[in-house]
Scaffold this motif. Structure first.
Motif, short mmCIF file in Angstrom:
data_model
loop_
_atom_site.label_atom_id
_atom_site.label_comp_id
_atom_site.label_asym_id
_atom_site.label_seq_id
_atom_site.Cartn_x
_atom_site.Cartn_y
_atom_site.Cartn_z
N ILE A 83 0.81 -1.23 0.00
CA ILE A 83 0.00 0.00 0.00
C ILE A 83 0.84 1.28 0.00
O ILE A 83 0.31 2.36 -0.20
N PHE A 84 2.14 1.16 0.21
CA PHE A 84 3.00 2.36 0.22
C PHE A 84 3.63 2.61 -1.14
O PHE A 84 4.32 3.60 -1.35
N CYS A 85 3.40 1.72 -2.11
CA CYS A 85 4.16 1.78 -3.36
C CYS A 85 3.44 2.64 -4.39
O CYS A 85 2.24 2.48 -4.64
N ILE A 151 27.06 -6.09 -10.88
CA ILE A 151 25.60 -6.06 -11.00
C ILE A 151 24.98 -6.40 -9.64
O ILE A 151 25.11 -7.52 -9.15
N LYS A 152 24.34 -5.38 -9.04
CA LYS A 152 23.63 -5.56 -7.77
C LYS A 152 22.16 -5.59 -8.14
O LYS A 152 21.61 -4.59 -8.61
N ALA A 153 21.52 -6.74 -7.99
CA ALA A 153 20.17 -6.83 -8.57
C ALA A 153 19.25 -7.74 -7.79
O ALA A 153 19.69 -8.68 -7.13
N GLY A 187 19.12 -4.10 -0.84
CA GLY A 187 18.47 -4.36 0.45
C GLY A 187 16.97 -4.14 0.49
O GLY A 187 16.36 -4.23 1.55
N GLY A 188 16.35 -3.89 -0.66
CA GLY A 188 14.93 -3.51 -0.67
C GLY A 188 14.00 -4.64 -0.27
O GLY A 188 14.40 -5.80 -0.14
N GLY A 189 12.75 -4.25 -0.05
CA GLY A 189 11.70 -5.24 0.22
C GLY A 189 11.58 -5.64 1.68
O GLY A 189 10.68 -6.38 2.05
N ALA A 190 12.46 -5.15 2.53
CA ALA A 190 12.41 -5.55 3.94
C ALA A 190 11.23 -4.86 4.64
O ALA A 190 10.60 -5.44 5.53
N MET A 229 15.08 -0.58 5.91
CA MET A 229 13.84 -0.51 6.71
C MET A 229 13.04 0.68 6.19
O MET A 229 13.57 1.79 6.07
N LEU A 230 11.80 0.44 5.86
CA LEU A 230 10.90 1.52 5.44
C LEU A 230 10.33 2.15 6.71
O LEU A 230 9.57 1.49 7.43
N PHE A 231 10.72 3.39 7.02
CA PHE A 231 10.27 3.97 8.29
C PHE A 231 9.35 5.18 8.08
O PHE A 231 9.42 5.86 7.06
N ILE A 300 26.25 2.74 7.37
CA ILE A 300 24.87 3.26 7.38
C ILE A 300 24.79 4.24 6.21
O ILE A 300 25.58 5.18 6.12
N LYS A 301 23.83 3.95 5.32
CA LYS A 301 23.74 4.74 4.09
C LYS A 301 22.53 5.67 4.10
O LYS A 301 21.42 5.24 4.41
N ALA A 302 22.74 6.93 3.73
CA ALA A 302 21.64 7.86 3.48
C ALA A 302 21.50 7.96 1.96
O ALA A 302 22.36 8.53 1.30
N ILE A 332 11.28 4.85 -8.43
CA ILE A 332 10.47 4.43 -7.27
C ILE A 332 10.12 5.63 -6.39
O ILE A 332 8.96 5.82 -6.01
N TYR A 333 11.10 6.49 -6.10
CA TYR A 333 10.84 7.63 -5.20
C TYR A 333 10.27 8.83 -5.94
O TYR A 333 9.49 9.58 -5.37
N HIS A 334 10.64 8.99 -7.20
CA HIS A 334 10.08 10.14 -7.93
C HIS A 334 8.59 9.93 -8.21
O HIS A 334 7.83 10.89 -8.23
O1 V47 Z 1 11.89 -2.06 -1.56
C1 V47 Z 1 9.00 1.88 -2.14
C2 V47 Z 1 11.01 1.29 -0.74
C3 V47 Z 1 12.69 0.18 -1.81
C4 V47 Z 1 8.32 3.66 -1.12
O2 V47 Z 1 20.60 -1.81 -1.52
C5 V47 Z 1 9.48 3.19 -0.50
O3 V47 Z 1 21.99 -0.22 -2.02
C6 V47 Z 1 9.40 4.93 0.96
O4 V47 Z 1 15.71 -0.74 -1.56
N1 V47 Z 1 8.26 5.43 0.43
C7 V47 Z 1 13.57 0.21 -3.04
N2 V47 Z 1 10.02 3.83 0.54
C8 V47 Z 1 14.83 1.06 -2.83
C9 V47 Z 1 15.93 0.27 -2.16
C10 V47 Z 1 17.33 0.75 -2.26
C11 V47 Z 1 17.59 2.05 -2.65
C12 V47 Z 1 18.92 2.47 -2.75
C13 V47 Z 1 19.97 1.62 -2.49
C14 V47 Z 1 19.69 0.30 -2.12
C15 V47 Z 1 20.83 -0.65 -1.87
C16 V47 Z 1 18.37 -0.14 -1.98
O5 V47 Z 1 12.07 1.43 -1.67
C17 V47 Z 1 11.53 -0.75 -1.79
C18 V47 Z 1 10.72 -0.20 -0.65
O6 V47 Z 1 11.21 -0.66 0.56
N3 V47 Z 1 9.86 2.09 -1.15
N4 V47 Z 1 8.04 2.84 -2.14
C19 V47 Z 1 7.69 4.84 -0.61
N5 V47 Z 1 6.54 5.30 -1.11
#
Ligand code: V47
Length: 373
Positions: A83-85, A151-153, A187-190, A229-231, A300-302, A332-334
């Protein structure tokens, strides 16, 4: 390199009621669940900065990492309904749904033939219409074009989906992808692991145990990976701490995580539009607590695309030592309302880090130094 608190900083931390946590950190002791909750609920950002920055300085001094990369999102068609996507579309043919041909996806990398990038980052939707060979050929195509690129995928969510859809074990999926050119997992999807929040956020994708098992398997096969972590959406402070400690526990077992990336919730164009986005205050606090609780994860990455350039720069004083890379094209973020540019050049990343009084270091995906800028 300063790694001790000044008298003023110590007084500040003690004044915030955190002297017992400071003393345990002084002795190199591990923080507990209760400590995590207290740190997440303090209103003293200065105290958090003092403690988190000390941990950062102990590890890296002023070194601050970035890389030169390109993102490719080959399809946004996705069976899951998180629901956040704001990025995904349920079916091929839906408005704004897209799937790149292999030529098109590989072409994104081909177009950068003369660019000094070191990484391609690929994340996709869970597309029911693609054959297994598509993913193998995508990796092979990129490897043939640019054998020098890492390739990080594919997030753990995608790996789990491949295993179910193509009837393979996690190990088989990962081995076949590695043979085709996969170098590491993003690291996504957590999202949030706790079942209460996860059920609300993303009920129909892999659960916490599955996400962690994919990374465990990848680490056992010798691959490194990242974690996130999606916070700031619907989770509680306790659920954030629970999430961080589950990552810490897997890292104790395998040591395979390189970087933790807190991902700030964005609310445009998704089903959580009614929620406020996390404040800058909450973002900085989350970076600091992550640095302090995740004592066994190096970085820790920003992710500046998601956080904003100014806040990413500030976060370097709250435990962050990495700001991700040039990115080039982000969806994804834009699509979720990010106002950041699509790309920052190497010189801009270096300036941003220097302006914060830190030392920029260009790294590759595995944190080998490419150049000290
Ligand atoms: O899995 C999706 C998140 C992730 C939203 O591993 C959202 O180096 C906030 O994982 N608001 C994808 N978060 C991005 C990601 C990532 C990005 C950069 C570097 C790395 C790495 C990994 O973005 C998704 C989900 O958790 N996401 N929609 C949103 N509306």
């Amino acid at each position: 390199m300063v790694t001790e608190l000044s008298t003023i900083e110590r007084r500040h931390v003690d004044g915030a009621g955190l002297s017992d946590i400071r003393e345990r950190l002084d002795r190199g002791e591990r923080l507990t669940f209760e400590d995590g909750v207290r740190l997440f609920t303090t209103h003293d950002l200065g105290a958090l900065s003092a403690l988190a920055n000390r941990e950062r300085q102990r590890r890296w001094g002023d070194l601050t990492f970035f890389n030169r990369n390109v993102h490719v999102n080959a399809t946004n068609v996705c069976e899951a309904s998180c629901i956040f996507c704001s990025f995904s579309r349920l079916k091929t043919g839906d408005a704004a749904a897209y799937t790149m041909s292999l030529d098109e996806a590989v072409g994104r990398v081909k177009a950068l033939r003369d660019e000094l990038i070191t990484e391609v980052h690929i994340v996709n939707g869970l597309n029911p219409d693609l054959p297994w060979e598509y993913y193998l050929d995508l990796l092979r195509g990129i490897r043939a074009e640019r054998p020098d690129l890492h390739i990080k995928a594919f997030t753990a969510v995608e790996i789990h989906y491949f295993a179910e859809k193509y009837r393979k074990s996690y190990e088989q999926v990962l081995r076949e992808l590695m043979a085709a050119g996969l170098g590491s997992l993003p690291g996504g999807g957590a999202e949030i692991f706790h079942p209460r929040a996860r059920k609300k956020l993303c009920d129909d994708k892999v659960d916490a145990e599955g996400w962690l098992e994919v990374h465990r398997t990848a680490h056992e096969l010798g691959m490194r990976s990242n974690c996130t972590m999606l916070f700031g959406s619907i989770e509680t402070v306790e659920e954030r701490v629970d999430h961080l400690l589950r990552l810490r526990a897997l890292q104790d077992e395998t040591g395979g995580f390189q970087t933790f990336i807190p991902l700030r919730f964005h609310h445009e164009n998704n089903k959580l539009q009614r929620l406020r986005e996390p404040t800058a205050y909450d973002s900085l606090r989350t970076y600091a607590v992550s640095r302090l609780l995740l004592d066994n994860i190096d970085h820790i990455k920003a992710y500046w695309i998601m956080l904003g350039v100014e806040l990413a720069q500030l976060s370097l004083d709250w435990g962050v030592d990495d700001i991700d890379g040039t990115v080039r094209e982000e969806r994804i973020y834009h699509m979720a309302g990010a106002r950041t540019p699509q790309t920052l050049g190497r010189a801009e990343l270096i300036q941003l880090i220097r302006d914060a009084g830190r030392i920029p270091v260009e790294r590759d995906t595995l944190y080998r130094i490419v150049a000290e800028a």
